[in-house]
Motif scaffolding. Structure first.
Motif, PDB file in Angstrom:
ATOM      1  N   LEU A  76     -14.703  93.845 -20.192  1.00  0.00           N
ATOM      2  CA  LEU A  76     -13.778  93.588 -19.096  1.00  0.00           C
ATOM      3  C   LEU A  76     -12.485  92.929 -19.553  1.00  0.00           C
ATOM      4  CD1 LEU A  76     -16.335  92.285 -16.444  1.00  0.00           C
ATOM      5  CD2 LEU A  76     -15.434  94.604 -16.718  1.00  0.00           C
ATOM      6  N   SER A  77     -12.412  92.478 -20.799  1.00  0.00           N
ATOM      7  CA  SER A  77     -11.232  91.776 -21.269  1.00  0.00           C
ATOM      8  C   SER A  77     -10.008  92.685 -21.244  1.00  0.00           C
ATOM      9  CB  SER A  77     -11.450  91.247 -22.686  1.00  0.00           C
ATOM     10  OG  SER A  77     -10.249  90.686 -23.189  1.00  0.00           O
ATOM     11  N   LEU A  78      -8.831  92.123 -20.901  1.00  0.00           N
ATOM     12  CA  LEU A  78      -7.589  92.878 -20.932  1.00  0.00           C
ATOM     13  C   LEU A  78      -6.976  92.906 -22.321  1.00  0.00           C
ATOM     14  CD1 LEU A  78      -5.969  91.646 -17.590  1.00  0.00           C
ATOM     15  CD2 LEU A  78      -7.274  93.742 -18.015  1.00  0.00           C
ATOM     16  N   ASP A  79      -7.390  92.004 -23.170  1.00  0.00           N
ATOM     17  CA  ASP A  79      -6.909  91.952 -24.551  1.00  0.00           C
ATOM     18  C   ASP A  79      -7.566  93.089 -25.321  1.00  0.00           C
ATOM     19  OD1 ASP A  79      -6.539  91.501 -27.230  1.00  0.00           O
ATOM     20  OD2 ASP A  79      -6.964  89.357 -27.155  1.00  0.00           O
ATOM     21  N   PRO A  80      -6.790  94.058 -25.839  1.00  0.00           N
ATOM     22  CA  PRO A  80      -7.425  95.217 -26.489  1.00  0.00           C
ATOM     23  C   PRO A  80      -8.274  94.840 -27.686  1.00  0.00           C
ATOM     24  CG  PRO A  80      -5.045  95.184 -26.871  1.00  0.00           C
ATOM     25  CD  PRO A  80      -5.323  94.152 -25.823  1.00  0.00           C
ATOM     26  N   ASP A  81      -7.818  93.859 -28.480  1.00  0.00           N
ATOM     27  CA  ASP A  81      -8.609  93.465 -29.643  1.00  0.00           C
ATOM     28  C   ASP A  81      -9.889  92.774 -29.218  1.00  0.00           C
ATOM     29  OD1 ASP A  81      -6.897  94.538 -31.477  1.00  0.00           O
ATOM     30  OD2 ASP A  81      -5.722  92.721 -31.695  1.00  0.00           O
ATOM     31  N   ASN A 479       2.709 101.239 -31.106  1.00  0.00           N
ATOM     32  CA  ASN A 479       2.071 100.635 -29.933  1.00  0.00           C
ATOM     33  C   ASN A 479       0.688 100.155 -30.321  1.00  0.00           C
ATOM     34  OD1 ASN A 479       1.013  99.883 -27.481  1.00  0.00           O
ATOM     35  ND2 ASN A 479       1.672 101.721 -26.391  1.00  0.00           N
ATOM     36  N   PRO A 480       0.585  98.945 -30.913  1.00  0.00           N
ATOM     37  CA  PRO A 480      -0.721  98.464 -31.392  1.00  0.00           C
ATOM     38  C   PRO A 480      -1.754  98.293 -30.289  1.00  0.00           C
ATOM     39  CG  PRO A 480       1.083  97.170 -32.331  1.00  0.00           C
ATOM     40  CD  PRO A 480       1.669  98.006 -31.247  1.00  0.00           C
ATOM     41  N   GLY A 481      -1.326  98.165 -29.050  1.00  0.00           N
ATOM     42  CA  GLY A 481      -2.276  97.962 -27.969  1.00  0.00           C
ATOM     43  C   GLY A 481      -2.811  99.242 -27.365  1.00  0.00           C
TER      44      GLY A 481
END
Length: 1008
Positions: A76-81, A479-481
């Motif tokens: 569920l995290s919005l942080d892609p990493d 675009n790393p994300g």
């Protein structure tokens, strides 16, 4: 036989009961007909059933047990990493839980066999070696999904390196010139446009599973991620054969995996040499000679295949191990900076196949943000469809197949050799997704800095796939994300359509258009931040990281966080960085031992965008120290270099600078740590510069005081470290205008390892005209001067005794504009490889220079070492030979007083016999054979005796001495003569050393 370069297509093979390989005549990749929709497959595959039909009842066969599992929850995290880390962690937990349930469900007698297997959580499987009855017992286990045969299957690499035409024309126009010297495929997809905008893939990592990669290839060696982080995170060999990258397939001098990787990231750098049509040209600028789509990217590789006899083989479990390593190189799912940005697979199972065995692994990689690329496969006969796993078609783009295109009368067309659709896995599913050039240059590496174009390949999908993988690396840098699906969709949805109109089963969506894909993913004008360097101040506990914005938009700044294995370590403010500008971020109050840490990363957060980069504290080049006494000047640095390569002047004597380069050499077995030239081929312009050498050393400390200096360095960041730490003391002494000497000492602490350590010093003097070097038995030194003796005389030796080995090393003829190895034996050295350097130290080399070669270097070695033992080297200079004699005499007296030789430390309670030095040896050159030994003599005198025997057992020489407790143990020496004074014949001899009631023996070679 003729070998064709196509995507590695695995033909089915199995292991017979007697251990021999035999071919199975089956239709699909695992045997049997394809399943009809809704048909329930057997738990035991047909291939495994056939293998057991050939095995004895008690024989165990390798199997792979696929377990049932629940679907992993969606992070569920919005942080892609963070989302990727959560997903990987969830997968690991679920798969291991499934295997634990399996172990609890199986019969008790199977628990040990399965417990001993390897859990491959990326594919929800476990390996085991089971009998037929054990497999039958597993068929009804509730958590068993399917049981596969895990024997060897053959990988065909038929003819993959037949050169059909040369790619580059003579000359090296700039990469941006459309009429220039790039492979046509790079021009056609628009890669130079992205490079010109600063998007070269810097900061991204491309992974491949293939036959390995030649880690010394000039197009690739600088880009291996193992140079900037732990080698274990950059090279994976599940076969357990090598610790550094190697290519198991080396057909025609260019391996399959090496060519794949060169097509993704390959390029030469300024100072390198490319040979085309037999003509060498030195590269003058960056991006002048490029073979890879993402020349700024780093690479990692897994060795998925091994050669046995004339074929290449793998196992299903090997491929799963490789995929699991790509997803989690450091074995910690909570860290993500170690995960590459794209995975290339230029292999596939038999054409027309459809099997979901790798689906879980593909899904796991892509959920973690790693797009997975497969070659579509090449036509062997008939009109077969795309190979598996590229044939997968249950979800959009989740098995990204790439076909091969070629030039025909100036037009881009799909190669007749390239397999297409529809996919056998879903009626009507179009395959491949896109096409790219399948014609690539075949570039052979001669040394790390010299490459030769052998020609270009035909059009095959093995080479088209890395065009797509390199393109995805460029997009990931922009675009790393972006998710894996978003990156692949950018390529798919912007491809240039090829006839017939619309998506079709020959070209898919069309030919890759990188500029359009870049705009789709966010545009070339975006923010492109990358790490350009760093410096670590251990005394001040301060880390400075240099940043570069290669984009066309302002990086607005934000928060910076230094992390260690995913855990925040320190915070700072990220600066604002303008377009095409540089800046830095500084972290203070860090742990003093930070430079020894792994798993460091820098996280930048700006307006919701999160960028994370791995940080591996690279070797720091110490400032050069200059020692001066009178008019004599010597320059050294903390990276093991001395002379011009460390700074100017290198060694100033009689008003001129004579020493181009020098380096300490330390070796054990086939491993060498040094700062000598990478090679001696075609690099005259780089000789006096640090770029001309590849230092293995990390500077620790350097202090100077006039004519004296102390330096410390370690090789813990070397490609193949010895685990050595060196403490060096240097002193320069002038004897007026006509003579001078230098005393260099080194105390080395070696880490654990096999083999006896050795040390040496190499010097490259350059005189006006031709160099002349040879061993002078009267002076007990290697002497170098100009042939007419008009220039100064230079000597190199060791103290307190003559060196164990001496070498005159041919560098070449500067008059020709580049180095040429001399003829005969020296031509076999192939530059300064580790093997050549190690041979100089162990065995020595030619004793004198050859007048046909102008440029020479000299080296001496001290033989075997013990940890903490001091090595002392003497450099003497004189305006004449008598002046040189005076300088050497003074240097020996100075060294004896400065470094008195202590009695040897007790090594063990037993006699320890060390290898003979030099071996082989030539007594006609004035050398003697040194036969060293070490022993704990206790408190009483003891008798020691040397006996030399012919190979048939006849005693030809003996010598006896008394060893006193308070005296050092000196090696026995033999001049190569019999007891009556006659010279012994060439051959192999044995020797026995008796100390008290102990006896040890060894062998050596005498050559004349």
């Amino acid at each position: 036989m003729v070998r064709l370069p196509y995507s590695k297509r695995i033909a089915v093979a199995a292991l017979a009961a007697a251990g021999a390989l035999f071919a199975l005549a089956v239709a699909g990749p695992w045997g049997g007909a394809r399943l009809a929709v809704g048909q329930q497959p057997s738990v035991v595959t047909a291939e495994l059933a056939q293998a057991f039909s050939r095995a004895g009842p008690a024989e165990r066969l390798p199997v792979l047990i696929e377990v049932r599992r629940e679907d992993a929850p969606v992070p569920l995290s919005l942080d892609p990493d963070q989302r990727a880390a959560e997903h990987a962690s969830n997968l690991a937990f679920l798969y291991r839980s499934s295997v634990e349930r399996l172990r609890r469900a199986v019969p008790a007698e199977l628990s040990f066999d399965i417990e001993a297997g390897e859990v491959l959580w990326v594919g929800g499987a476990v390996t085991a070696e089971l009998r037929r009855d054990q497999v039958e017992a597993l068929e009804t286990a509730p958590d068993v999904r399917r049981i596969y045969y895990d024997g060897l299957v053959e990988v065909e690499l038929a003819g993959s390196h037949d050169a059909v035409a040369l790619v580059w024309a003579p000359g090296f126009p700039a990469a941006q010139d459309p009429a220039g010297g790039l492979p046509w495929g790079l021009e056609a997809i628009g890669a130079p446009d992205l490079w010109a905008a600063g998007a070269t893939g810097e900061g991204t990592v491309v992974a491949i599973i293939d036959s390995g990669v030649d880690g010394d290839h000039p197009l690739l060696w600088r880009k291996w991620r193992g140079l900037s982080t732990s080698p274990e995170l950059a090279w994976f060999d599940p076969w357990g054969l090598t610790d550094v990258p190697e290519d198991d397939d080396n057909t025609g001098g260019v391996g399959h995996g090496t060519t794949v990787m060169a097509t993704a990231v390959g390029s030469l750098e300024p100072g390198d040499t490319l040979i085309v049509f037999g003509q060498p040209e030195v590269v003058q600028s960056e991006l002048e000679v490029v073979t890879g789509v993402a020349p700024g990217a780093e690479w990692v590789a897994a060795n998925g295949f091994q050669g046995f006899g004339t074929g290449q083989y793998t196992r299903l479990s090997i491929l799963l191990q490789a995929m699991q390593w790509v997803l989690d190189p450091d074995g910690d799912p909570a860290t993500v900076s170690d995960v590459p940005d794209v995975l290339n697979n230029s292999w596939g199972f038999g054409a027309g196949g459809c099997n979901g065995f790798f689906d879980r692994a593909i899904d796991a990689l892509e959920a973690a943000g790693v797009p997975v690329v497969f070659a579509a496969g090449n036509r062997s006969s008939g009109f077969d469809t795309v190979t598996a796993p590229a044939s997968r078609a249950d979800l959009l783009l989740n098995a990204f197949a790439v076909g091969a295109a070629e030039l025909s009368d100036g037009d881009i067309v799909v190669s007749p050799n390239s397999l297409g659709g529809p996919s056998p896995c879903a009626p009507g599913a179009v395959k491949p997704e896109v096409v790219a050039s399948g014609e690539v240059p075949l570039v052979r590496g001669l040394t790390r800095h010299t490459a030769e174009v052998r020609g270009r390949s035909g059009a095959f999908t093995s080479w088209a796939a890395p065009y797509a993988s390199g393109s995805l690396a460029l997009l990931a840098g922009l675009n790393p994300g972006a998710s894996a699906t978003a990156l692949k969709d950018a390529l798919f949805s912007t491809a240039d359509d090829l006839p017939p109109p619309g998506p079709d089963n020959r070209s898919g969506a069309g030919f890759i258009d990188l500029a359009a894909a870049a705009e789709r993913i966010g545009g070339l004008g975006g923010v492109q931040v990358a790490i350009s360097g760093w410096s670590w101040d251990s005394a001040g506990a301060k880390l400075e990281i240099q940043l570069r914005n290669a984009g066309r938009q302002l990086f607005p700044g934000g928060d910076a966080e230094l992390r260690r294995r995913g855990t925040p370590l320190a915070r700072a403010t990220a600066p604002m960085i303008g377009p095409q500008a540089r800046s830095r971020v500084v972290f203070d109050d860090l742990p003093a031992d930070l430079d020894a840490e792994a798993g460091l990363s820098l996280r930048l957060t700006s307006y919701g965008a999160i960028l994370e980069f791995p940080v591996a504290l690279a070797p720091v080049t110490a400032s050069a120290v200059q020692l001066m006494d009178g008019s004599v000047v010597l320059t050294l640095d903390g990276n093991g270099r001395l002379g011009g390569v460390a700074g100017s002047p290198g060694f100033e004597f009689m008003g001129s600078d004579w020493l181009t380069a020098g380096s300490f050499l330390f070796a054990r077995g086939d491993q060498v740590s040094d700062a000598a030239y990478v090679d001696v081929l075609q690099q005259p312009g780089l000789k006096p510069n640090p770029v001309g050498s590849d230092t293995d050393w990390r500077a620790l400390d350097a202090t100077e005081e006039g004519d004296r200096a102390s330096l410390e360095f370690a090789d813990d960041r070397a490609l193949r470290p010895l685990g050595a730490t060196v403490g060096q003391e240097v002193e320069v002494v002038s004897m007026g205008d006509s003579a001078a000497f230098v005393v260099l000492s080194a105390v080395v602490d070696f880490g654990e390892g096999n083999g006896i350590p050795q040390a040496g010093l190499l010097l490259d003097w350059d005189f006006a005209g031709r160099d002349s070097v040879g061993w002078d038995s009267v002076l007990g030194a290697s002497v170098m001067t100009a042939p007419d003796s008009a220039g100064p005389w230079m000597a190199l030796t060791t103290a307190p005794v003559a060196p164990a080995t001496h070498s005159a090393i041919a560098l070449g003829d500067p008059a020709n504009g580049f180095y040429i190895p001399s003829s005969g034996e020296l031509a076999k050295l192939d530059g300064f490889t580790d093997a050549a350097k190690g041979r100089f130290l162990r065995l020595g080399g030619p004793q004198a220079s050859d007048a046909s070669v102008a440029d020479w270097a000299q080296s001496v070695g001290v033989g075997s070492l013990s940890t903490g033992e001091r090595s002392v080297f003497l450099i003497a200079a004189g305006s004449s030979k008598p002046a040189l004699q005076a300088a050497l005499d003074s240097a020996r007296a100075f060294a004896s007083q400065r470094f008195p030789q202590p009695p040897p430390a007790v090594v063990s309670s037993d006699l320890r016999l060390l290898p003979a030095y030099p071996s082989p040896f030539d007594p006609l050159e004035g050398e003697v054979l040194k036969l060293p030994f070490l022993i704990d003599r206790g408190l009483d005198p003891v008798s020691a005796r040397l006996e030399v025997y012919t190979i048939s057992g006849s005693l030809i020489y003996s010598e006896q001495r008394q060893l006193e407790p308070d005296q050092p143990v000196e090696p026995f020496r033999w001049s190569g003569r019999l007891g009556n004074g006659e010279p012994a014949a060439s051959g192999v001899y044995g020797y026995v050393i008796r100390v008290g009631d102990q006896l040890k023996w060894g062998k050596f070679v005498l050559l004349k």
